[in-house]
Design a protein around this motif. Structure first.
Motif: not given
Length: 144
Positions: A74-82, A89-93, A99-108
């Motif tokens: 997911l990091e390689d796909k630029e979907m998350i940042s750590r 500790g590590i925080a994943v966001r 967010a853009d990907n999810l917006r496209v999916l939710r619209a569909a």
């Protein structure tokens, strides 16, 4: 119908409708393709931004090694940042791309469901409320 049959029918329908929605999920240059494990991890990252990898593993009920592999992808796909947090500790966001990907999916998905449900938004809202309650129960700290 006995309660256990009704609940089993609901679980069966949830699984099947999820599969059918996924089969109609758009593909192409505007959508980042994810594996099933990556989808599960992204869902938890979206619901609990800033979660640690161990928390993601607990909430998804996936093995830590599988979560680590998914996070790298997911990091390689630029979907998350750590990011590092206090201590080791590590925080994943989720990222802007996620967010853009999810917006496209939710619209569909909304368009697909509107075709089937029409104007019955009250039923959709009631169903979403029940499914949200189930999801929270399955991913809560108390459910683990």
């Amino acid at each position: 119908m006995p309660a256990d049959e009704a609940l089993a029918d609901l679980a069966d329908l949830i699984l099947n409708v999820g599969r059918l929605v996924r089969a109609r999920t758009p593909e192409g240059p505007h959508v980042v393709a994810l594996t099933e494990t990556e989808r599960q991890v992204m869902r938890v990252v979206d619901l609990y931004p800033g979660a640690a990898p161990s928390e993601i593993a607990r909430r998804t009920q996936l093995q830590r090694t599988n979560v680590s592999t998914a996070l790298r992808s997911l990091e390689d796909k630029e979907m998350i940042s750590r990011t590092a947090v206090a201590g080791r500790g590590i925080a994943v966001r989720p990222t802007r791309r996620a967010a853009d990907n999810l917006r496209v999916l939710r619209a569909a998905w909304a368009q697909e469901l509107a075709t089937i449900l029409g104007d019955d938004l009250d039923a959709a809202r009631r169903c979403a409320e029940v499914l949200s309650r189930l999801e929270r129960g399955f991913t809560s700290d108390e459910g683990s």
